[in-house]
Scaffold this motif. Sequence first.
Motif, PDB file in Angstrom:
ATOM      1  N   VAL A  20       6.312  -0.519  11.000  1.00 48.24           N
ATOM      2  CA  VAL A  20       5.694   0.777  10.717  1.00 48.24           C
ATOM      3  C   VAL A  20       5.432   1.487  12.038  1.00 48.24           C
ATOM      4  O   VAL A  20       4.994   0.868  13.005  1.00 48.24           O
ATOM      5  CB  VAL A  20       4.359   0.600   9.957  1.00 48.24           C
ATOM      6  N   HIS A  21       5.711   2.790  12.076  1.00 49.12           N
ATOM      7  CA  HIS A  21       5.442   3.593  13.269  1.00 49.12           C
ATOM      8  C   HIS A  21       4.784   4.911  12.840  1.00 49.12           C
ATOM      9  O   HIS A  21       5.365   5.673  12.067  1.00 49.12           O
ATOM     10  CB  HIS A  21       6.744   3.880  14.027  1.00 49.12           C
ATOM     11  N   ILE A  28       4.973   9.305   9.087  1.00 51.08           N
ATOM     12  CA  ILE A  28       5.121   7.863   9.222  1.00 51.08           C
ATOM     13  C   ILE A  28       6.587   7.466   9.073  1.00 51.08           C
ATOM     14  O   ILE A  28       7.309   8.013   8.240  1.00 51.08           O
ATOM     15  CB  ILE A  28       4.240   7.136   8.173  1.00 51.08           C
ATOM     16  N   LEU A  29       7.017   6.541   9.927  1.00 55.14           N
ATOM     17  CA  LEU A  29       8.347   5.931   9.835  1.00 55.14           C
ATOM     18  C   LEU A  29       8.154   4.480   9.431  1.00 55.14           C
ATOM     19  O   LEU A  29       7.312   3.777   9.997  1.00 55.14           O
ATOM     20  CB  LEU A  29       9.056   5.972  11.189  1.00 55.14           C
ATOM     21  N   LYS A  38      12.661   4.931   6.296  1.00 54.03           N
ATOM     22  CA  LYS A  38      12.241   6.170   5.641  1.00 54.03           C
ATOM     23  C   LYS A  38      11.204   6.861   6.499  1.00 54.03           C
ATOM     24  O   LYS A  38      10.415   6.210   7.180  1.00 54.03           O
ATOM     25  CB  LYS A  38      11.651   5.900   4.252  1.00 54.03           C
ATOM     26  N   CYS A  39      11.221   8.196   6.421  1.00 55.45           N
ATOM     27  CA  CYS A  39      10.256   9.020   7.130  1.00 55.45           C
ATOM     28  C   CYS A  39       9.523   9.885   6.103  1.00 55.45           C
ATOM     29  O   CYS A  39      10.168  10.586   5.316  1.00 55.45           O
ATOM     30  CB  CYS A  39      10.981   9.907   8.143  1.00 55.45           C
ATOM     31  N   TRP A  40       8.182   9.792   6.110  1.00 52.76           N
ATOM     32  CA  TRP A  40       7.360  10.590   5.205  1.00 52.76           C
ATOM     33  C   TRP A  40       6.445  11.517   6.009  1.00 52.76           C
ATOM     34  O   TRP A  40       5.964  11.146   7.087  1.00 52.76           O
ATOM     35  CB  TRP A  40       6.458   9.705   4.349  1.00 52.76           C
ATOM     36  N   SER A  41       6.174  12.697   5.466  1.00 51.30           N
ATOM     37  CA  SER A  41       5.210  13.615   6.066  1.00 51.30           C
ATOM     38  C   SER A  41       3.809  13.060   5.847  1.00 51.30           C
ATOM     39  O   SER A  41       3.609  12.115   5.075  1.00 51.30           O
ATOM     40  CB  SER A  41       5.320  15.002   5.424  1.00 51.30           C
ATOM     41  N   ASP A  42       2.825  13.673   6.494  1.00 55.30           N
ATOM     42  CA  ASP A  42       1.446  13.229   6.318  1.00 55.30           C
ATOM     43  C   ASP A  42       0.947  13.468   4.889  1.00 55.30           C
ATOM     44  O   ASP A  42      -0.015  12.860   4.450  1.00 55.30           O
ATOM     45  CB  ASP A  42       0.529  13.889   7.327  1.00 55.30           C
ATOM     46  N   GLU A  43       1.616  14.330   4.158  1.00 56.38           N
ATOM     47  CA  GLU A  43       1.245  14.596   2.764  1.00 56.38           C
ATOM     48  C   GLU A  43       1.954  13.662   1.781  1.00 56.38           C
ATOM     49  O   GLU A  43       1.724  13.739   0.580  1.00 56.38           O
ATOM     50  CB  GLU A  43       1.562  16.055   2.403  1.00 56.38           C
ATOM     51  N   GLY A  44       2.856  12.810   2.295  1.00 57.51           N
ATOM     52  CA  GLY A  44       3.543  11.857   1.428  1.00 57.51           C
ATOM     53  C   GLY A  44       4.915  12.290   0.958  1.00 57.51           C
ATOM     54  O   GLY A  44       5.548  11.592   0.167  1.00 57.51           O
ATOM     55  N   ASP A  45       5.391  13.443   1.428  1.00 54.96           N
ATOM     56  CA  ASP A  45       6.724  13.907   1.044  1.00 54.96           C
ATOM     57  C   ASP A  45       7.784  13.151   1.845  1.00 54.96           C
ATOM     58  O   ASP A  45       7.667  13.017   3.061  1.00 54.96           O
ATOM     59  CB  ASP A  45       6.874  15.402   1.307  1.00 54.96           C
ATOM     60  N   LEU A  46       8.817  12.684   1.158  1.00 57.57           N
ATOM     61  CA  LEU A  46       9.919  12.004   1.830  1.00 57.57           C
ATOM     62  C   LEU A  46      10.716  13.041   2.616  1.00 57.57           C
ATOM     63  O   LEU A  46      11.216  14.017   2.055  1.00 57.57           O
ATOM     64  CB  LEU A  46      10.827  11.306   0.819  1.00 57.57           C
ATOM     65  N   ILE A  47      10.818  12.845   3.924  1.00 57.02           N
ATOM     66  CA  ILE A  47      11.568  13.763   4.791  1.00 57.02           C
ATOM     67  C   ILE A  47      13.028  13.325   4.855  1.00 57.02           C
ATOM     68  O   ILE A  47      13.930  14.138   4.724  1.00 57.02           O
ATOM     69  CB  ILE A  47      10.937  13.831   6.193  1.00 57.02           C
ATOM     70  N   TRP A  48      13.250  12.032   5.080  1.00 55.41           N
ATOM     71  CA  TRP A  48      14.604  11.497   5.088  1.00 55.41           C
ATOM     72  C   TRP A  48      14.588   9.999   4.864  1.00 55.41           C
ATOM     73  O   TRP A  48      13.557   9.349   4.974  1.00 55.41           O
ATOM     74  CB  TRP A  48      15.375  11.858   6.347  1.00 55.41           C
TER      75      TRP A  48
END
Length: 177
Positions: A20-21, A28-29, A38-48
Amino acid sequence: MDLSSCAWMVRELGEAVSCVHLLDDNSILVGGWDGKVKCWSDEGDLIWESQTPNRVSSIIVNDKFVYTTSGLHLVCMAHDSGEIVWETALEGSADAVVVTGNCVIASSSVYDIEHNDFLESAIWAVSFEGDVLKTHRMDERPWTLQLSEHDVVAGLGRPKSGWMKLDADGAIIEQKE
């Protein structure tokens, strides 16, 4: 805070988490045992989402790129999309990665099942294009790589223990056993 008020924080990787990073912008990665990142925004949306060759053991972000150690590989991905830019095969299991101003430095180790121990290891200096610049092979296993101002410090294990300091180009400048 009770559990129901933080249920929105749940993220699903789809495999066991191995790394986790957290980023400065609270995104978060997460890397998994089967190589998913996976990369998520601070709101929990999957970015990629991206797939690397194997278990992700280390993640570091520098400028526009994400660097991971994944099984036998050092992998560079685009930070904004997760697209794999390049992969470089190392010898043994790729363990840790740091980025200096001049290159990417990674460690790897070879484990011998018969001896139930690590037999040899290496520290690799790799260009930002994925080309190996230097390789330092050793009997000790570098258990950690840490940035220290402009240098990199590797904590070394048996048989000699101690530490090694490398410059920003990956050249050994000091070693203490």
